[in-house]
Design a protein around this motif. Structure first.
Motif, PDB file in Angstrom:
ATOM      1  N   PHE A  48      36.522  40.326  31.217  1.00 57.80           N
ATOM      2  CA  PHE A  48      36.868  39.510  32.389  1.00 57.80           C
ATOM      3  C   PHE A  48      36.311  37.895  32.030  1.00 57.80           C
ATOM      4  CE2 PHE A  48      34.522  37.817  35.958  1.00 57.80           C
ATOM      5  CZ  PHE A  48      35.486  37.655  36.912  1.00 57.80           C
ATOM      6  N   ASP A  49      34.909  38.002  31.385  1.00 56.58           N
ATOM      7  CA  ASP A  49      34.221  36.555  31.240  1.00 56.58           C
ATOM      8  C   ASP A  49      35.051  35.517  30.208  1.00 56.58           C
ATOM      9  OD1 ASP A  49      32.153  37.078  32.449  1.00 56.58           O
ATOM     10  OD2 ASP A  49      30.941  38.070  30.785  1.00 56.58           O
ATOM     11  N   LEU A  50      35.759  36.242  29.217  1.00 58.50           N
ATOM     12  CA  LEU A  50      36.915  35.550  28.489  1.00 58.50           C
ATOM     13  C   LEU A  50      37.946  35.001  29.161  1.00 58.50           C
ATOM     14  CD1 LEU A  50      36.954  37.699  25.348  1.00 58.50           C
ATOM     15  CD2 LEU A  50      35.853  35.592  25.279  1.00 58.50           C
ATOM     16  N   LEU A  51      38.448  35.786  30.144  1.00 56.61           N
ATOM     17  CA  LEU A  51      39.725  35.593  30.858  1.00 56.61           C
ATOM     18  C   LEU A  51      39.343  34.625  32.144  1.00 56.61           C
ATOM     19  CD1 LEU A  51      41.602  38.936  30.859  1.00 56.61           C
ATOM     20  CD2 LEU A  51      41.828  37.031  29.197  1.00 56.61           C
ATOM     21  N   ALA A  52      38.377  34.816  32.925  1.00 58.88           N
ATOM     22  CA  ALA A  52      38.045  33.858  34.157  1.00 58.88           C
ATOM     23  C   ALA A  52      37.647  32.571  33.937  1.00 58.88           C
ATOM     24  CB  ALA A  52      36.875  34.909  34.793  1.00 58.88           C
ATOM     25  N   LYS A  53      38.325  31.730  34.997  1.00 56.54           N
ATOM     26  CA  LYS A  53      37.868  30.400  34.759  1.00 56.54           C
ATOM     27  C   LYS A  53      36.890  30.028  35.992  1.00 56.54           C
ATOM     28  CE  LYS A  53      41.300  27.665  34.918  1.00 56.54           C
ATOM     29  NZ  LYS A  53      42.650  27.102  35.088  1.00 56.54           N
ATOM     30  N   PRO A  54      36.039  29.096  35.693  1.00 52.42           N
ATOM     31  CA  PRO A  54      35.028  28.794  36.949  1.00 52.42           C
ATOM     32  C   PRO A  54      35.812  28.296  38.196  1.00 52.42           C
ATOM     33  CG  PRO A  54      35.055  27.310  35.152  1.00 52.42           C
ATOM     34  CD  PRO A  54      36.049  28.148  34.688  1.00 52.42           C
ATOM     35  N   ASN A  55      35.111  28.743  39.069  1.00 52.97           N
ATOM     36  CA  ASN A  55      35.697  27.939  40.448  1.00 52.97           C
ATOM     37  C   ASN A  55      37.115  28.682  40.809  1.00 52.97           C
ATOM     38  OD1 ASN A  55      33.238  26.372  40.525  1.00 52.97           O
ATOM     39  ND2 ASN A  55      34.444  24.927  39.350  1.00 52.97           N
ATOM     40  N   ILE A  56      37.427  29.882  40.592  1.00 51.48           N
ATOM     41  CA  ILE A  56      38.471  30.475  41.247  1.00 51.48           C
ATOM     42  C   ILE A  56      37.991  31.446  42.286  1.00 51.48           C
ATOM     43  CG2 ILE A  56      39.846  30.673  38.915  1.00 51.48           C
ATOM     44  CD1 ILE A  56      38.886  33.645  38.605  1.00 51.48           C
ATOM     45  N   SER A  57      39.036  31.449  43.288  1.00 55.48           N
ATOM     46  CA  SER A  57      38.909  32.151  44.705  1.00 55.48           C
ATOM     47  C   SER A  57      38.426  33.616  44.270  1.00 55.48           C
ATOM     48  CB  SER A  57      40.226  31.976  45.439  1.00 55.48           C
ATOM     49  OG  SER A  57      41.104  32.946  45.112  1.00 55.48           O
ATOM     50  N   THR A  59      40.065  36.225  45.570  1.00 54.73           N
ATOM     51  CA  THR A  59      41.210  36.955  45.379  1.00 54.73           C
ATOM     52  C   THR A  59      41.849  36.768  43.987  1.00 54.73           C
ATOM     53  OG1 THR A  59      41.897  36.518  47.711  1.00 54.73           O
ATOM     54  CG2 THR A  59      43.608  37.217  46.042  1.00 54.73           C
ATOM     55  N   GLU A  60      41.633  35.601  43.460  1.00 50.52           N
ATOM     56  CA  GLU A  60      41.881  35.330  42.072  1.00 50.52           C
ATOM     57  C   GLU A  60      40.867  35.961  40.951  1.00 50.52           C
ATOM     58  OE1 GLU A  60      44.072  30.955  42.816  1.00 50.52           O
ATOM     59  OE2 GLU A  60      41.915  31.053  42.429  1.00 50.52           O
ATOM     60  N   ARG A  61      39.648  36.032  41.305  1.00 51.09           N
ATOM     61  CA  ARG A  61      38.948  36.585  40.506  1.00 51.09           C
ATOM     62  C   ARG A  61      39.111  38.149  40.551  1.00 51.09           C
ATOM     63  NH1 ARG A  61      33.896  35.183  39.058  1.00 51.09           N
ATOM     64  NH2 ARG A  61      32.125  36.885  39.249  1.00 51.09           N
ATOM     65  N   ASP A  62      39.161  38.756  41.721  1.00 54.91           N
ATOM     66  CA  ASP A  62      39.543  40.312  41.660  1.00 54.91           C
ATOM     67  C   ASP A  62      40.889  40.402  40.918  1.00 54.91           C
ATOM     68  OD1 ASP A  62      37.476  40.718  43.208  1.00 54.91           O
ATOM     69  OD2 ASP A  62      38.709  40.667  45.343  1.00 54.91           O
ATOM     70  N   GLN A  63      41.937  39.607  40.919  1.00 48.93           N
ATOM     71  CA  GLN A  63      43.175  39.816  40.122  1.00 48.93           C
ATOM     72  C   GLN A  63      42.731  39.611  38.623  1.00 48.93           C
ATOM     73  OE1 GLN A  63      46.415  37.291  41.168  1.00 48.93           O
ATOM     74  NE2 GLN A  63      47.859  38.122  39.506  1.00 48.93           N
ATOM     75  N   VAL A  64      41.952  38.782  38.347  1.00 47.68           N
ATOM     76  CA  VAL A  64      41.507  38.703  36.966  1.00 47.68           C
ATOM     77  C   VAL A  64      40.637  40.024  36.392  1.00 47.68           C
ATOM     78  CG1 VAL A  64      40.245  37.533  35.253  1.00 47.68           C
ATOM     79  CG2 VAL A  64      41.560  36.217  36.659  1.00 47.68           C
ATOM     80  N   LYS A  65      39.912  40.519  37.252  1.00 48.99           N
ATOM     81  CA  LYS A  65      39.303  41.850  37.017  1.00 48.99           C
ATOM     82  C   LYS A  65      40.359  42.764  36.616  1.00 48.99           C
ATOM     83  CE  LYS A  65      35.168  40.942  40.070  1.00 48.99           C
ATOM     84  NZ  LYS A  65      34.588  41.495  41.023  1.00 48.99           N
ATOM     85  N   GLN A  66      41.338  42.964  37.588  1.00 53.18           N
ATOM     86  CA  GLN A  66      42.362  43.905  37.300  1.00 53.18           C
ATOM     87  C   GLN A  66      43.131  43.818  35.858  1.00 53.18           C
ATOM     88  OE1 GLN A  66      42.506  46.829  39.167  1.00 53.18           O
ATOM     89  NE2 GLN A  66      40.907  46.032  39.938  1.00 53.18           N
ATOM     90  N   VAL A  67      43.479  42.628  35.769  1.00 51.51           N
ATOM     91  CA  VAL A  67      43.989  42.112  34.512  1.00 51.51           C
ATOM     92  C   VAL A  67      43.159  42.588  33.274  1.00 51.51           C
ATOM     93  CG1 VAL A  67      44.967  40.239  32.970  1.00 51.51           C
ATOM     94  CG2 VAL A  67      45.429  40.325  35.392  1.00 51.51           C
TER      95      VAL A  67
END
Length: 146
Positions: A48-57, A59-67
């Motif tokens: 998740f830390d590799l994929l997530a961008k700062p300042n995402i909503s 909902t987007e954060r939850d989607q990145v967690k699922q990914v």
């Protein structure tokens, strides 16, 4: 003799590292606690830390967690299927391709409003390097698969 030996084993390059162990333990505990807060295991949190961008909503954060979770599951399955996946370019390419396909998939991949194609390619490289470096080879019993 025991105390002398213990003191010498704690001295590394002139730095007395035994005093650093409690701080390292605290940092590890913080990361474990963060994983729990995020609803992820530590492997998924690293991805998740590799994929997530700062300042995402949220909902987007939850989607990145699922990914991140889906990516690890699929890659683990692929790595288990391929013997010595790191050795042959075609096997590495297969794993990299799975990572890219998962990240680029619409609507289940990274949020398309936040990640353009270049960013997906960059995150694919980061995720692949992480998997290549840290994912253990599966234990093999019986017949080897290719």
């Amino acid at each position: 003799f025991f105390l002398e030996r213990q003191n010498s084993s704690c001295n590394w390059g002139g730095v007395h590292i035994c005093h650093q162990i409690p701080r390292l333990n605290e940092a590890l505990d913080e990361e474990s606690q963060r994983a729990v807060r995020e609803g992820l295991d530590e492997e998924s949190l690293a991805m998740f830390d590799l994929l997530a961008k700062p300042n995402i909503s949220t909902t987007e954060r939850d989607q990145v967690k699922q990914v991140a979770k889906q990516l690890l599951t699929r890659v683990q399955d692929e790595v288990a299927r391929i013997h010595d996946w790191r050795k042959l370019p075609r096997n590495r390419d297969s794993v990299r391709g799975i990572i890219h396909d998962i990240l680029f998939a619409d609507p289940t991949g990274l949020p398309v409003d936040c990640y353009d194609e270049d960013e997906v390619n960059h995150r694919t490289d980061l995720a692949f390097r992480h998997v290549f470096q840290f994912m253990p080879e599966p234990l093999r019993t019986g017949l080897m698969m290719m």
